[in-house]
Design an enzyme around this catalytic site. Structure first.
Site, PDB file in Angstrom:
ATOM      1  CD  GLU A 221      -1.813   0.885   3.355  1.00 28.47           C
ATOM      2  OE1 GLU A 221      -2.199  -0.272   3.661  1.00 28.47           O
ATOM      3  OE2 GLU A 221      -1.945   1.843   4.115  1.00 28.47           O
TER       4      GLU A 221
ATOM      5  CG  HIS B  51      -3.330  -5.958   8.084  1.00 22.96           C
ATOM      6  ND1 HIS B  51      -2.764  -5.870   6.827  1.00 22.96           N
ATOM      7  CD2 HIS B  51      -4.015  -4.792   8.250  1.00 22.96           C
ATOM      8  CE1 HIS B  51      -3.081  -4.723   6.268  1.00 22.96           C
ATOM      9  NE2 HIS B  51      -3.836  -4.036   7.108  1.00 22.96           N
TER      10      HIS B  51
ATOM     11  CG  ASN C 197      -5.003  -3.345   2.809  1.00 20.17           C
ATOM     12  OD1 ASN C 197      -4.607  -3.687   1.689  1.00 20.17           O
ATOM     13  ND2 ASN C 197      -4.455  -2.375   3.471  1.00 20.17           N
TER      14      ASN C 197
HETATM   15  P1  FAD Z   1     -11.926  -5.501  15.369  1.00 25.40           P
HETATM   16  O1  FAD Z   1     -12.307  -4.608  14.255  1.00 25.40           O
HETATM   17  O2  FAD Z   1     -10.594  -5.482  15.929  1.00 25.40           O
HETATM   18  O3  FAD Z   1     -13.050  -5.407  16.461  1.00 25.40           O
HETATM   19  C1  FAD Z   1     -12.969  -6.062  17.697  1.00 25.40           C
HETATM   20  C2  FAD Z   1     -13.722  -5.242  18.732  1.00 25.40           C
HETATM   21  O4  FAD Z   1     -13.905  -6.045  19.888  1.00 25.40           O
HETATM   22  C3  FAD Z   1     -12.987  -3.983  19.190  1.00 25.40           C
HETATM   23  O5  FAD Z   1     -13.860  -2.883  19.118  1.00 25.40           O
HETATM   24  C4  FAD Z   1     -12.582  -4.295  20.630  1.00 25.40           C
HETATM   25  O6  FAD Z   1     -12.590  -3.147  21.482  1.00 25.40           O
HETATM   26  C5  FAD Z   1     -13.657  -5.270  21.044  1.00 25.40           C
HETATM   27  N1  FAD Z   1     -13.224  -6.191  22.106  1.00 25.40           N
HETATM   28  C6  FAD Z   1     -12.048  -6.868  22.193  1.00 25.40           C
HETATM   29  N2  FAD Z   1     -12.016  -7.636  23.286  1.00 25.40           N
HETATM   30  C7  FAD Z   1     -13.208  -7.445  23.925  1.00 25.40           C
HETATM   31  C8  FAD Z   1     -13.770  -7.973  25.117  1.00 25.40           C
HETATM   32  N3  FAD Z   1     -13.112  -8.866  25.877  1.00 25.40           N
HETATM   33  N4  FAD Z   1     -15.004  -7.549  25.492  1.00 25.40           N
HETATM   34  C9  FAD Z   1     -15.686  -6.652  24.731  1.00 25.40           C
HETATM   35  N5  FAD Z   1     -15.196  -6.138  23.572  1.00 25.40           N
HETATM   36  C10 FAD Z   1     -13.979  -6.528  23.174  1.00 25.40           C
HETATM   37  N6  FAD Z   1      -7.796  -3.248   7.150  1.00 25.40           N
HETATM   38  C11 FAD Z   1      -8.182  -3.065   5.874  1.00 25.40           C
HETATM   39  O7  FAD Z   1      -8.799  -3.946   5.276  1.00 25.40           O
HETATM   40  N7  FAD Z   1      -7.910  -1.880   5.228  1.00 25.40           N
HETATM   41  C12 FAD Z   1      -7.219  -0.869   5.825  1.00 25.40           C
HETATM   42  O8  FAD Z   1      -6.989   0.182   5.207  1.00 25.40           O
HETATM   43  C13 FAD Z   1      -6.760  -1.068   7.158  1.00 25.40           C
HETATM   44  N8  FAD Z   1      -6.033  -0.112   7.808  1.00 25.40           N
HETATM   45  C14 FAD Z   1      -5.723  -0.279   9.131  1.00 25.40           C
HETATM   46  C15 FAD Z   1      -5.093   0.759   9.814  1.00 25.40           C
HETATM   47  C16 FAD Z   1      -4.862   0.647  11.183  1.00 25.40           C
HETATM   48  C17 FAD Z   1      -4.157   1.772  11.910  1.00 25.40           C
HETATM   49  C18 FAD Z   1      -5.271  -0.522  11.871  1.00 25.40           C
HETATM   50  C19 FAD Z   1      -5.045  -0.671  13.356  1.00 25.40           C
HETATM   51  C20 FAD Z   1      -5.890  -1.556  11.193  1.00 25.40           C
HETATM   52  C21 FAD Z   1      -6.120  -1.446   9.829  1.00 25.40           C
HETATM   53  N9  FAD Z   1      -6.777  -2.456   9.125  1.00 25.40           N
HETATM   54  C22 FAD Z   1      -7.111  -2.272   7.815  1.00 25.40           C
HETATM   55  C23 FAD Z   1      -7.148  -3.737   9.774  1.00 25.40           C
HETATM   56  C24 FAD Z   1      -8.642  -3.835  10.116  1.00 25.40           C
HETATM   57  O9  FAD Z   1      -9.089  -2.679  10.775  1.00 25.40           O
HETATM   58  C25 FAD Z   1      -8.855  -5.083  10.982  1.00 25.40           C
HETATM   59  O10 FAD Z   1      -8.428  -6.201  10.235  1.00 25.40           O
HETATM   60  C26 FAD Z   1     -10.313  -5.287  11.378  1.00 25.40           C
HETATM   61  O11 FAD Z   1     -10.784  -4.185  12.119  1.00 25.40           O
HETATM   62  C27 FAD Z   1     -10.488  -6.554  12.189  1.00 25.40           C
HETATM   63  O12 FAD Z   1     -11.869  -6.805  12.328  1.00 25.40           O
HETATM   64  P2  FAD Z   1     -12.430  -7.768  13.454  1.00 25.40           P
HETATM   65  O13 FAD Z   1     -13.890  -7.911  13.250  1.00 25.40           O
HETATM   66  O14 FAD Z   1     -11.607  -9.007  13.455  1.00 25.40           O
HETATM   67  O15 FAD Z   1     -12.130  -7.088  14.843  1.00 25.40           O
END
Ligand code: FAD
Length: 502
Positions: free
Chosen positions: A356, A441, A479
């Site tokens: 990227e 990621h 991503n």
């Molecule tokens: P998450 O989105 O991580 O959600 C998990 C949620 O569960 C969080 O809100 C957390 O607070 C909550 N949680 C955790 N433990 C507990 C608990 N015990 N009790 C209650 N709640 C809890 N991906 C892309 O595809 N494109 C991009 O451009 C991109 N850029 C990124 C830039 C940054 C700076 C970051 C950090 C990540 C980026 N990503 C990107 C990655 C993407 O955001 C993640 O892969 C994605 O958010 C993961 O989704 P998820 O559903 O697995 O969990």
């Protein structure tokens, strides 16, 4: 203890959690979403919900005394990070020895902090990573559905070629082309028309005001503007923020029991309660879901969980690096915080890379091209439980990141050779050119087809499901959030059809 009961609980409100909550709600299942972070809907004293990357305050970080930005330094100087007061801020950096993991905290999870890049993985690679998933169905149905629901759009290419905001991307593209490499436009959930109007001064600036990683005040279709309001709108879904699930167990009659701690924004405990449910969906992200399950297995609370839980974890091969350009090659003072272009070298048989072209929105000319490279690193981490402090730790040695560097180096050495440029060594705190000690990621820990069946049903316990990035064994080649979203759509459709009474 007092105990509430709801039919279904979803832990976490990121991509996996949000998709699941919406589809449960539509099916008429009363559902409670428990989210550790806050709801980001109230403006602070400065009139803004999120703070900017250049002036971070307490809103930036999840209970830290100092911000922990991905670029630690400039000219080796500690100019980037700021002292902040501990608060339920939006970006967390979780430290596990040789690896730090960035993640979003709040209603919307990672969608609040990420760069919005919405990429469908290469089909042949997807088929390798998740062979038990019907790729026809994913590419014919669930990827398009995810893109539609997330509000994915593409940059207007005429505007891209002439705007100031993507000068940095055009410069990087020219350098890649000079090395004989291919670039590709990357769709995004940020509203590109809003961005165009930002540059014209017709809309409030967000992507063009250095907003990314600590949240966007405008323009971005994060989950709190897509799936989550739709879920609440079904009338069957309730979201409780600042509620952190600490432990899980299951009673003999199948009832899942959660120990839930409520805190205020300063981290003060407001009480603990037990919540019972029949169907439990884990959407706490790769780290969060894995931690809950490993602890539950090792403490005997969910003793039948498989030994595959806590394995197959990877960084998606993330490496960050910067190149220093010649003084006449301006990358621009105004840089969109939302990337729109990538170098696609995934077909390389030895060192596949999807890089990227990242912004460095410092508000000043830095003659620098920054990249987040995604590589095919076969190394995997494992999680272990430490009874002494009841913690779950990731085992990942810094050297396991070496294959990521090898791949990125092969590509960027080639770009540097073709352009007479070199790496920056002053960005990551010491003099390393390649930063492979953090990941944006995190993927895996409860891998589909291993720790779960082919639909995310966690093996060993009834009515227990993983819905998030923990399902993907360490790599997607791009991503990951579109993949996480589409997989969650696919799995919940099956689970609703088979595991719920008609
Ligand atoms: P998450 O989105 O991580 O959600 C998990 C949620 O569960 C969080 O809100 C957390 O607070 C909550 N949680 C955790 N433990 C507990 C608990 N015990 N009790 C209650 N709640 C809890 N991906 C892309 O595809 N494109 C991009 O451009 C991109 N850029 C990124 C830039 C940054 C700076 C970051 C950090 C990540 C980026 N990503 C990107 C990655 C993407 O955001 C993640 O892969 C994605 O958010 C993961 O989704 P998820 O559903 O697995 O969990």
């Amino acid at each position: 203890a007092e105990r509430d009961f709801v039919p279904a609980v979803v832990i976490g409100s990121g991509y996996g959690g949000a998709v699941t909550a919406l589809r449960l709600g539509e099916a008429g299942v009363p559902t409670l979403v428990l989210e550790a972070g806050r709801q980001w809907d109230r403006a602070g004293e400065d009139g803004r919900i999120f703070c900017s990357m250049l002036e971070p305050d307490h809103r930036s970080s999840w209970f830290k005394n100092r911000t922990e930005a991905p670029l630690a330094s400039l000219m080796w100087l500690d100019l980037v990070n700021r002292a902040v007061r501990p608060f339920a801020g939006v970006l967390d950096r979780v430290h596990h020895g040789g690896m730090s993991v960035y993640l979003g905290r709040g209603v919307g999870g990672g969608s609040l902090v990420n760069g919005g890049m919405a990429v469908v993985p290469k089909r042949d690679y997807f088929e390798q990573v998740l062979p038990e998933v019907d790729a026809d169905e994913m590419y014919g149905r669930y990827f398009p559905l995810a893109n539609r629901m997330l509000g994915v759009n593409s940059v207007d290419q005429d505007w891209f070629e002439t705007c100031e905001s993507y000068r940095y991307a055009r410069v990087s593209r020219a350098h890649a082309h000079r090395a004989g490499l291919r670039t590709t436009f990357v769709p995004n959930v940020y509203d590109f028309d809003h961005m165009r109007r930002e540059e014209l001064g017709e809309a409030p600036r967000s992507a063009l005001a250095s907003e990314v990683i600590y949240g966007n005040n405008h323009g971005k279709r994060s989950l709190d503007r897509s799936y989550l309001p739709a879920a609440v709108g079904t009338g069957n879904v309730t979201i409780r923020s600042l509620h952190r699930v600490r432990a899980l167990r299951q009673e003999p009659d199948g009832t899942h029991v959660l120990a839930v701690e409520q805190i205020d924004e300063l981290g003060n405990p407001l009480g603990t309660k037990e919540i019972g449910c029949r169907w439990l969906f884990l959407g706490a992200g790769s780290l969060g879901t894995t931690e809950l399950l490993v602890r539950a297995r090792e403490t005997g609370a969910l003793p039948a969980l498989s030994s595959e839980v806590g394995r197959h974890w990877g960084t998606n091969g993330n490496v960050m690096l910067g190149r220093l350009l010649a003084p006449w090659e301006r990358t621009g003072e105004l840089q969109s915080g939302m990337p729109a272009l990538g170098i696609d070298h995934w077909h390389d048989p030895v060192h596949p890379v999807f890089a990227e072209i990242a912004p460095l929105p410092a508000g000043t000319e830095l003659w620098t091209s920054l990249y987040l490279a995604i590589t095919r690193n076969p190394e995997r981490g494992e999680f272990e439980y430490r009874a002494a402090d009841d913690s779950v730790r990731l085992r990942w040695d810094v050297s396991q990141g070496d294959p990521s560097i090898d791949a990125a180096k092969a590509l960027f050495d080639r770009i540097n050779r073709a352009n007479g440029t070199g790496y920056r060594h002053d960005l990551f705190g010491d003099d390393r050119a390649f930063e492979n000690r953090f990941t944006y990621h995190p993927l895996g820990g409860c891998a589909l087809g291993r720790a779960t069946d082919s639909w995310g049903r966690v093996r060993g316990h009834r009515n227990l499901y993983a819905t998030d990035g923990s399902l993907i064994p360490g790599s997607t080649g791009v991503n990951p959030f579109v993949t996480i979203t589409a997989l969650a759509e696919r799995n919940v459709a099956r689970v609703l059809a088979e595991d719920f009474p008609r």
